[in-house]
Design a protein around this motif. Sequence first.
Motif, mmCIF file in Angstrom:
data_model
loop_
_atom_site.group_PDB
_atom_site.id
_atom_site.type_symbol
_atom_site.label_atom_id
_atom_site.label_comp_id
_atom_site.label_asym_id
_atom_site.label_seq_id
_atom_site.Cartn_x
_atom_site.Cartn_y
_atom_site.Cartn_z
ATOM 1 N N SER A 1 0.762 -1.082 0.138
ATOM 2 C CA SER A 1 0.193 0.054 -0.133
ATOM 3 C C SER A 1 0.546 1.581 -0.107
ATOM 4 O O SER A 1 2.052 1.278 1.504
ATOM 5 C CB SER A 1 -1.272 0.370 1.536
ATOM 6 O OG SER A 1 -1.823 -0.969 1.294
ATOM 7 N N TYR A 2 0.210 2.187 -0.545
ATOM 8 C CA TYR A 2 1.409 3.409 -1.112
ATOM 9 C C TYR A 2 0.219 4.822 -0.339
ATOM 10 O O TYR A 2 -0.566 4.605 -0.987
ATOM 11 C CB TYR A 2 1.830 3.099 -2.679
ATOM 12 C CG TYR A 2 2.177 4.740 -2.716
ATOM 13 C CD1 TYR A 2 3.611 5.590 -2.422
ATOM 14 C CD2 TYR A 2 2.290 5.138 -3.812
ATOM 15 C CE1 TYR A 2 4.415 6.273 -2.630
ATOM 16 C CE2 TYR A 2 2.704 6.398 -4.707
ATOM 17 C CZ TYR A 2 3.743 6.817 -3.821
ATOM 18 O OH TYR A 2 4.202 8.365 -4.698
ATOM 19 N N SER B 1 3.105 0.527 2.951
ATOM 20 C CA SER B 1 2.676 -0.971 4.069
ATOM 21 C C SER B 1 2.810 -1.719 3.274
ATOM 22 O O SER B 1 2.435 -2.646 2.690
ATOM 23 C CB SER B 1 1.763 -0.265 4.981
ATOM 24 O OG SER B 1 1.343 -1.211 5.145
ATOM 25 N N LEU B 2 3.874 -3.066 3.183
ATOM 26 C CA LEU B 2 4.171 -4.181 2.761
ATOM 27 C C LEU B 2 3.828 -4.964 3.600
ATOM 28 O O LEU B 2 3.707 -5.222 4.710
ATOM 29 C CB LEU B 2 5.425 -4.382 2.850
ATOM 30 C CG LEU B 2 6.428 -3.682 1.672
ATOM 31 C CD1 LEU B 2 6.441 -2.097 1.929
ATOM 32 C CD2 LEU B 2 7.864 -3.582 1.631
ATOM 33 N N ASP B 3 2.779 -5.928 3.059
ATOM 34 C CA ASP B 3 2.203 -7.059 3.547
ATOM 35 C C ASP B 3 2.964 -8.396 4.156
ATOM 36 O O ASP B 3 2.812 -9.391 2.998
ATOM 37 C CB ASP B 3 0.761 -7.113 2.824
ATOM 38 C CG ASP B 3 -0.119 -6.748 2.914
ATOM 39 O OD1 ASP B 3 -0.284 -5.708 3.380
ATOM 40 O OD2 ASP B 3 -0.933 -7.228 1.763
ATOM 41 N N LEU C 1 8.255 6.517 4.875
ATOM 42 C CA LEU C 1 7.932 5.295 6.156
ATOM 43 C C LEU C 1 7.902 4.380 5.459
ATOM 44 O O LEU C 1 7.201 3.577 4.526
ATOM 45 C CB LEU C 1 6.803 5.937 6.938
ATOM 46 C CG LEU C 1 7.577 6.848 8.007
ATOM 47 C CD1 LEU C 1 7.975 8.151 7.617
ATOM 48 C CD2 LEU C 1 6.224 7.136 8.361
ATOM 49 N N ILE C 2 8.461 3.056 5.200
ATOM 50 C CA ILE C 2 8.488 1.849 4.880
ATOM 51 C C ILE C 2 8.377 0.577 5.914
ATOM 52 O O ILE C 2 9.352 0.935 7.133
ATOM 53 C CB ILE C 2 9.407 1.164 4.409
ATOM 54 C CG1 ILE C 2 9.927 2.699 3.097
ATOM 55 C CG2 ILE C 2 9.302 0.179 3.122
ATOM 56 C CD1 ILE C 2 11.137 2.174 3.029
ATOM 57 N N SER C 3 7.158 0.183 6.169
ATOM 58 C CA SER C 3 6.607 -0.535 7.628
ATOM 59 C C SER C 3 5.860 -1.630 6.825
ATOM 60 O O SER C 3 5.867 -1.713 5.651
ATOM 61 C CB SER C 3 5.349 0.172 8.366
ATOM 62 O OG SER C 3 5.821 -0.958 9.295
ATOM 63 N N ALA C 4 5.751 -3.210 7.645
ATOM 64 C CA ALA C 4 5.766 -4.089 7.407
ATOM 65 C C ALA C 4 4.281 -4.445 8.337
ATOM 66 O O ALA C 4 4.067 -3.650 9.692
ATOM 67 C CB ALA C 4 7.041 -5.156 7.300
ATOM 68 N N LEU D 1 -4.412 2.228 3.591
ATOM 69 C CA LEU D 1 -3.164 1.479 3.805
ATOM 70 C C LEU D 1 -3.534 1.571 5.616
ATOM 71 O O LEU D 1 -3.277 2.292 5.815
ATOM 72 C CB LEU D 1 -2.082 2.940 3.930
ATOM 73 C CG LEU D 1 -1.201 2.507 3.969
ATOM 74 C CD1 LEU D 1 0.021 3.789 2.486
ATOM 75 C CD2 LEU D 1 -0.268 3.241 5.219
ATOM 76 N N MET D 2 -3.128 0.297 6.149
ATOM 77 C CA MET D 2 -2.759 -0.210 7.315
ATOM 78 C C MET D 2 -1.438 0.071 7.978
ATOM 79 O O MET D 2 -0.250 -0.776 6.889
ATOM 80 C CB MET D 2 -3.378 -1.250 6.999
ATOM 81 C CG MET D 2 -4.716 -1.529 6.954
ATOM 82 S SD MET D 2 -5.832 -1.076 8.063
ATOM 83 C CE MET D 2 -5.272 -2.247 9.482
#
Length: 395
Positions: free
Chosen positions: A37-38, A52-54, A82-85, A210-211
């Motif tokens: 999600s971007y 946000s990466l699954d 910000l790059i989050s999982a 986006l989560m």
Amino acid sequence: MRVTFDQIDITPTNPEYFSGYGRSEKSQGIHDALIISYLKIALEATNLFIFSLDLLNVNRSFSTKVEEKINELYPKNENIVLISAIHTHSGPAVFTLPSLDHAVNPELEEEVYRKLIQLLSNSCVSSEVSRIELVTGEIEGAYGNRNDPEAYGDKNFYRFDFFQEEKLVGTVVNLACHPTILKQDNLLFSADLFGSVRSDLENVLDCPVLMLNGASGDSSSRYYSKGNDFKEVERLATEISQQILNKGKRQTVEFSLSSHSIFKENIHYNPQADSFWVEKSKALSEEKNSAIEKVLATHLAKKMNPESHWVTLISQQLIFEQFVILTYSGEVTSAFAKNIRNRFDCPVIIVGYENDYVSYLVEEENYGKYFESYLTRLPKGAADRFIEKTIRVIG
């Protein structure tokens, strides 16, 4: 202010090893798509990029590579990345983990990077935002502290709604929960709880969602789940999404960024020289009777080998006029979330698993008591001191 929301599928098409639970089997199919999600928010001379990466985690080298590419594409702007999982345990093993052993296919990381950069290149239509609303509330009856149901668990949720006139163009949701309803017997790729909550919200709101996972280090549905299958994922997701949609206090906010800073600290740690863990290891080797003691002994053995290591802790502090966003490169516990929010008189959104993964950040008071301590790569008290410094940076 203009925003761009987008998504892209990153689900592997071939069988791959999983990143969660130390499974030795490869995947046997796909239950639900894994996505990136971007969100890009253009704030005058500053661009805020949120991905946000699954996946279970990301690592620093990957994040640095993405940051460098973004700066190359947008050289005239200050770019905050910000790059989050979401921390699903039912996704592919894309990045190595510091405290767990699992096989990694290097081609997967290249594919995820390619897909992420494709999002930046897509000719998506950006939307001029006329209003942003922040909804704050608490989720009840779905998750909580996984170590002690009577202890504090971070049940706060934060929902940002972005409007173009009266049309909702995108939503960001932040909550703190391990998405681990599915266990090691599941061999289908899935975004688990977060993916199902996202799907429910998108079906109702008719816009991208986006989560962002928060201070979920010791938070899960352990004491609330009635099963470990996809039916239970859907049940709990419905419970959570309905509360996100229908509960909470709503206020209009300005996305006016006052300051941005990054705080880093390098910590050298030798667990073999730590008398605390030497004694724990000795006790477990002598009293390894129960199943949980065997699990703890296994993780402690990995913790004690290699002999010493460096850990780089990273936090970003984004200060807006009406709220604060703090990010951490690991799994922050509920006690830390409570302490952080008590220091501010405005909403504080905490994002975990961001731009790297350094395992658990465990508070000194509970260090050594629960599972998280056996995986943390930090000595007792180090997480407390680091988080205190990240708060003081703000002033």
